[in-house]
Enzyme design. Structure first.
Site, short mmCIF file in Angstrom:
data_model
loop_
_atom_site.label_atom_id
_atom_site.label_comp_id
_atom_site.label_asym_id
_atom_site.label_seq_id
_atom_site.Cartn_x
_atom_site.Cartn_y
_atom_site.Cartn_z
N GLY A 45 13.68 22.75 -17.66
CA GLY A 45 12.21 22.78 -18.22
C GLY A 45 11.28 22.04 -17.31
O GLY A 45 10.19 22.45 -16.92
N GLU A 100 10.08 14.77 -18.50
CA GLU A 100 10.70 15.93 -19.61
C GLU A 100 9.46 16.76 -19.49
O GLU A 100 8.30 16.52 -19.30
CB GLU A 100 10.59 15.08 -20.96
N ASP A 101 9.72 18.19 -19.89
CA ASP A 101 8.77 19.10 -19.81
C ASP A 101 7.85 19.00 -21.24
O ASP A 101 6.56 18.75 -20.91
CB ASP A 101 9.31 20.63 -19.69
N ASP A 104 8.99 18.01 -28.40
CA ASP A 104 8.77 18.64 -29.75
C ASP A 104 9.39 17.82 -30.77
O ASP A 104 8.55 16.98 -31.39
CB ASP A 104 9.64 19.98 -29.54
N ASP A 160 10.55 27.74 -20.93
CA ASP A 160 11.14 29.30 -21.09
C ASP A 160 11.03 29.58 -22.54
O ASP A 160 10.93 28.67 -23.41
CB ASP A 160 12.43 29.15 -20.63
P1 IMP Z 1 13.02 18.29 -28.74
O1 IMP Z 1 14.23 17.51 -28.61
O2 IMP Z 1 12.76 18.74 -30.04
O3 IMP Z 1 11.87 17.11 -28.34
O4 IMP Z 1 12.80 19.50 -27.66
C1 IMP Z 1 12.60 19.26 -26.32
C2 IMP Z 1 13.07 20.57 -25.27
O5 IMP Z 1 12.95 21.52 -26.26
C3 IMP Z 1 12.15 20.58 -24.29
O6 IMP Z 1 12.49 20.03 -23.26
C4 IMP Z 1 12.08 21.98 -24.24
O7 IMP Z 1 13.02 22.36 -23.36
C5 IMP Z 1 12.28 22.62 -25.55
N1 IMP Z 1 11.01 22.91 -26.28
C6 IMP Z 1 10.35 22.46 -27.11
N2 IMP Z 1 9.36 23.11 -27.47
C7 IMP Z 1 9.01 24.07 -26.78
C8 IMP Z 1 7.91 25.03 -26.53
O8 IMP Z 1 6.84 25.08 -27.07
N3 IMP Z 1 8.15 25.97 -25.35
C9 IMP Z 1 9.46 25.99 -24.44
N4 IMP Z 1 10.37 24.70 -24.72
C10 IMP Z 1 10.21 24.13 -25.84
MG MG Z 2 13.92 25.10 -22.70
#
Ligand code: IMP
Ligand code: MG
Length: 174
Positions: A45, A100-101, A104, A160
């Protein structure tokens, strides 16, 4: 204009470029110029963000990437974070900036930061392009955040949905 692929543009090409340049300046000002900075992008990402961000950082630095996979082809986090590619680079004695992109649930970061901390970097900071601000407190909050993200699923500029849309130059909701 969102084109034929997406519903709404959340952050335009121009907005992103301005914000990334400002972040690059803030990062440049934060670090002492004499010590090595390792920018560690989380694939896939962050690949476009890292490419743009490092060109706005006026410091000697190295770039490497990590692969931590937490999503399948769905839009909901599984909570399971796997390290698929681990950088060979030695983190000890280096200022490490994890990029990090989007944050979430915070799961990825909460699992990764302790792993990286164990390798005794000189410092470890987090830079995220987007932050949904819905996670419980992170083990380490991001020092630099590009934008607070709306509560929607976003794509483009590296992000993505089932591997599609990473190439869009803007960030959009589906
Ligand atoms: P986390 O571990 O839930 O914080 O999620 C992190 C990863 O989930 C990011 O690095 C993204 O690759 C993916 N992600 C979370 N939300 C989105 C979104 O809205 N669009 C695309 N990818 C997302
Ligand atoms: Mg992703």
């Amino acid at each position: 204009m969102a084109g034929r692929l997406v519903r709404r543009i959340a952050f335009s090409v121009e907005e992103i470029a301005l914000r990334v340049a400002a972040m690059g300046r803030e990062i440049t000002d934060h670090y002492p110029p004499g010590q090595p900075l390792l920018v560690l992008g989380l694939l896939k990402g962050s690949f476009i963000f890292v490419a743009d961000l490092v060109r706005e950082i006026d410091l000697p630095l190295h770039v490497d990437f990590l692969v931590a996979s937490s999503y399948g082809n769905g839009t909901v986090t599984s909570g399971d974070v796997r390290l698929v590619y681990d950088p060979e680079a030695d983190l000890s004695g280096k200022h490490v900036l994890l990029v990090e992109d989007i944050i979430d649930s915070g799961n990825t970061i909460n699992r990764l930061m302790p792993l990286l901390d164990k390798r005794r970097p000189l410092s470890l900071e987090l830079c995220a392009l987007l932050h949904k601000r819905i996670s419980p407190p992170l083990v380490r909050e991001a020092r630099w955040v590009g934008f607070d993200a709306p509560p929607e699923f976003l794509v483009g500029y590296g992000l993505d949905h089932a591997e599609n849309f990473r190439h869009l130059p803007y960030i959009a909701s589906l």
